[in-house]
Design a protein around this motif. Structure first.
Motif, PDB file in Angstrom:
ATOM      1  N   THR A 191       0.850  -1.253   0.100  1.00 26.77           N
ATOM      2  CA  THR A 191      -0.055   0.013  -0.039  1.00 26.77           C
ATOM      3  C   THR A 191       0.638   1.247   0.044  1.00 26.77           C
TER       4      THR A 191
ATOM      5  N   LEU B 174      -7.133   0.716  -0.318  1.00 29.31           N
ATOM      6  CA  LEU B 174      -6.316   1.745   0.361  1.00 29.31           C
ATOM      7  C   LEU B 174      -5.254   2.476  -0.471  1.00 29.31           C
TER       8      LEU B 174
ATOM      9  N   GLY C  49      -8.097   2.588   7.433  1.00 26.12           N
ATOM     10  CA  GLY C  49      -6.559   2.479   7.159  1.00 26.12           C
ATOM     11  C   GLY C  49      -5.921   1.116   7.137  1.00 26.12           C
TER      12      GLY C  49
END
Length: 728
Positions: free
Chosen positions: A307, A343, A490
């Motif tokens: 990510t 994300l 998150g």
């Protein structure tokens, strides 16, 4: 006797099945050769859906509400019907000037106002031996075609990179995953420099037919930095038997990232449960996960690493594009609907997504699909895309399809445009080499028969695209008034499962109204899908929606029964019956299994049918109205096959031979009634080129007829119903 039966079965298996139920079904050969739409025909949507001149005031922007809009009208969402142009030499490549003008004009007639150019790098570098040595004729054709699209009011969405070979010379596998450039872009300075140089050489070169560079052209609406560039997806693409799941190039950067997260090997071992006896954080010997499907804390950390890497990579490429002077919209990571990939899309201008129902694994003999209904799985491919959207950002489906040779693909022409409109998505692009063809019989390998990932020759897919122009771009289907956000914290949302995605039972909420991702700290007391996901009961959320009147009284939704009705009341999906009903003021439609009939909508009733299919009726009047109009387009789609198709199995899941032209449409009929009367009415077949044939049925008073695709002029999917005056 048993021996004879076994012998017969063995011979049938050896020769291949001509098709399940072949004796019970009749396939009618399409007679048209020209597929060029006749201007002014009932299928010419250019007056109903006009494309305005592209100029600075018409530049596409993201407005304050997270929708695509024109610069001069930022408060009015713009819906874009997208033509997928994934040309290669096998499908004919970019057309010469005369055919480029014809093709671009035809796209406008069909109702398209956006075109996606895919694998431009592959076309430019086909047959080239030296890096960045673009084929001059192909470059000229691309430039001319871009100008032709712009003259017809059609915007551009272009990949910054599609091919795994980029602009490297000396490769003949540009449309196959033969290189690791897409992976290396995230880590290797040389790979990034290659992407940058290709982008600069293509986007900043003046187009002689527009007089400006593409990057400064108001027609360039969206750049997808790299097609399908998610690290996990690309790793899966390169999976091979006996090969480690993750490329060794990630080992050193992953170790460096871990060293910034954990103070010691002991701390890492505590977090992960254990380390291998040779693994030491201090000397960078931590191994990459050996199995992407064996859930582990190691995989959880790899997702967090991916990510961060993907977010930084997208920002770096976006900054480069801005440095070249680009002021338009940017997206990337346009597939892979996992929690981790979502994300990585948080900071993009626009979220783009690719999704398919019943994915086919190739063109070679032995290629397979599942032969499953999209209504039978409650439109799961649509729901996966819906769950990848970030609320407050424009959302573009850059690729979707209900693939040939799936027998239920008549469903796709209703499922996707209806729910895309309900969701309030901004652009819809059914993937193909090209969405239309000028004729049958073009002399290219991928035009000699219908194939997966190609819709131009398929009357069923083309009927779906026609309906899509009305439901989605014209706006026949209303956008939902409700929105159910899926809370995102998150990194805390990552799990040990690398393939984790939003739970299917929760994404069923997309069949009721809008869904999408939203930061958890912005949701407040709104009805939402919260974290952790397994604490949410979809039934409880539906009851909250009812109590708040976000779902109106009388809404027919019953999750346990597989029955879903949109908050607008316009869309009803019955999973168990494999039926999707649409009722709007301008269009009514049903995708059905014949056993689910009869069905009655507000204006349209279907008393029975021979076989499964799609039936739709849309007003062609201005304003469009089924209750008051006098000209209607009727669509009847069943199935279509190539001549002499052969399967390896009775269920038609495994292809042996795709066959050849002409295309054949499965014979069918349905008995229709309209809750309208007319002094005189007539029903006329419309050829696939838009030409209106002699009437097949007519009458006075009540409007009722048998709709059949077995016609003297040959089979078709289109009919024109005309009223000559309402009865008193």
């Amino acid at each position: 006797m048993k021996r004879i039966l076994r012998l017969a079965l063995a011979v049938s298996a050896a020769l291949g099945w001509a098709g399940a139920g072949v004796c019970a079904e009749e396939w009618l050969p399409v007679r048209e050769i020209s597929l060029e739409m006749r201007p002014g025909s009932p299928l010419d949507f250019s007056a109903m859906l006009p494309n305005a001149k592209i100029e600075p005031s018409r530049r596409l922007i993201a407005n304050a509400n997270g929708r695509l809009a024109y610069a001069s009208a930022p408060d009015e969402p713009a819906r874009l019907s997208c033509a997928s142009l994934a040309w290669s030499p096998a499908s004919g490549g970019f057309p010469d000037r005369a055919n480029a003008d014809r093709y671009a004009r035809q796209l406008a007639l069909h109702g398209y106002n956006l075109a996606r150019l895919h694998f431009v790098d592959g076309s430019l570098m086909f047959g080239r031996k030296t890096d960045f040595d673009f084929d001059p004729e192909t470059l000229d054709r691309i430039h001319y075609f871009l100008a032709a699209l712009k003259r017809n009011g059609i915007y551009w969405m272009i990949d910054g990179l599609s091919s795994w070979r980029g602009a490297y010379g000396g490769h003949d596998d540009r449309w196959d995953p033969g290189g690791t450039l897409k992976l290396a872009l995230h880590l290797d300075d040389g790979a990034f420099a290659h992407w940058k140089q290709f982008t600069e050489k293509f986007f900043t070169r003046v187009n002689p037919y527009t007089g400006v560079t593409p990057i400064h052209d108001d027609a360039l609406a969206l750049v997808i930095l790299v097609n399908e560039n998610n690290l996990e997806f690309e790793s899966v693409v390169h999976d091979r038997r006996g090969k480690a799941p993750y490329d060794p190039m990630f080992a050193a950067p992953f170790n460096k990232w871990l060293a910034q997260r954990y103070p010691s090997s002991a701390a890492l071992a505590k977090a992960w449960g254990s380390l291998g006896w040779t693994e030491k954080l201090e000397n960078g010997s931590i191994r990459l996960p050996p199995d992407r499907y064996a859930d582990s804390p190691r995989l959880r950390d790899l997702q967090a690493f991916f990510t961060e890497l993907e977010t930084a990579s997208a920002a770096k490429m976006s900054e480069t594009l801005r440095g070249f002077g680009y002021k338009g919209l940017i997206s990337t990571y346009n597939n892979w609907p996992t929690v981790q990939a979502a994300l990585s899309r948080r900071g993009l201008d626009v979220v783009t997504m690719n999704t398919y129902h019943d994915w086919a694994n190739g063109y070679a003999p032995g290629s397979k699909l599942l032969q499953q209904s999209s209504l039978g799985d409650a439109a799961n491919s649509m729901r996966m895309a819906a769950a990848a959207r970030w609320l407050g950002k424009p959302f573009v489906v850059s690729e979707y399809d209900h693939l040939f040779w799936n027998r239920y693909r008549y469903e796709g022409g209703l499922v996707f445009p209806a729910y895309a409109a309900l969701q309030g998505w901004d652009a819809l692009c059914r993937h193909a080499h090209g969405p239309i063809a000028l004729s049958y019989g073009e002399p290219y390998p991928h035009k000699r028969a219908m194939l997966p990932y190609a819709i131009a020759l398929d009357p069923v897919a083309r009927a779906g695209e026609t309906l899509s122009a009305l439901l989605f771009r014209r706006g026949d289907v209303a956008t939902s008034r409700l929105a159910v956000p899926f809370a995102v914290r998150g990194e805390a949302d990552l799990s040990p499962d690398m393939q984790a995605r939003e739970p299917e039972k929760l994404t069923e909420l997309a069949l009721l109204g809008r869904i999408g991702l939203e930061a958890a700290d912005r949701i407040g007391d709104r009805i939402a899908v919260l974290q952790p996901r397994d604490a949410n009961r979809p039934e409880a959320i539906v009851e909250k929606l009812r109590a708040s009147r976000m779902l109106p009284d009388g809404n027919a939704t019953k999750l346990a029964a597989g029955l879903f009705q949109s908050d607008t009341g316009e869309i009803v999906l019955n999973r168990r019956d494999r039926q999707l009903r649409l009722t709007t003021p301008a269009t009514e439609a049903v995708a059905f299994a014949s056993a689910s009939l009869p069905v009655k909508l507000k204006t349209l009733s279907i008393d029975g049918a021979e076989g499964d299919g799609l039936i739709a009726i849309s007003s062609l009047d201005k304003p469009a109205s089924l209750a008051k109009g006098s000209r209607f387009l009727v669509i009847f789609a069943t199935d279509a096959r190539n001549t002499d198709m052969v399967f390896r199995d009775r269920d038609e899941k495994v292809i042996e031979d795709f066959g050849k032209l002409p295309v054949r449409i499965r014979k069918g009929h349905a008995d229709l009634r309209l809750d309208r009367t007319a002094r005189q009415w007539q029903l006329s077949p419309i050829g696939l080129d838009g030409s209106v044939k002699p009437p097949a049925a007519s009458g006075t008073g009540p409007v009722a007829f048998r709709l059949s695709n077995d016609l003297p002029s040959g089979p078709t999917t289109y009919f024109l119903l005309e009223f000559k005056g309402n009865s008193p």
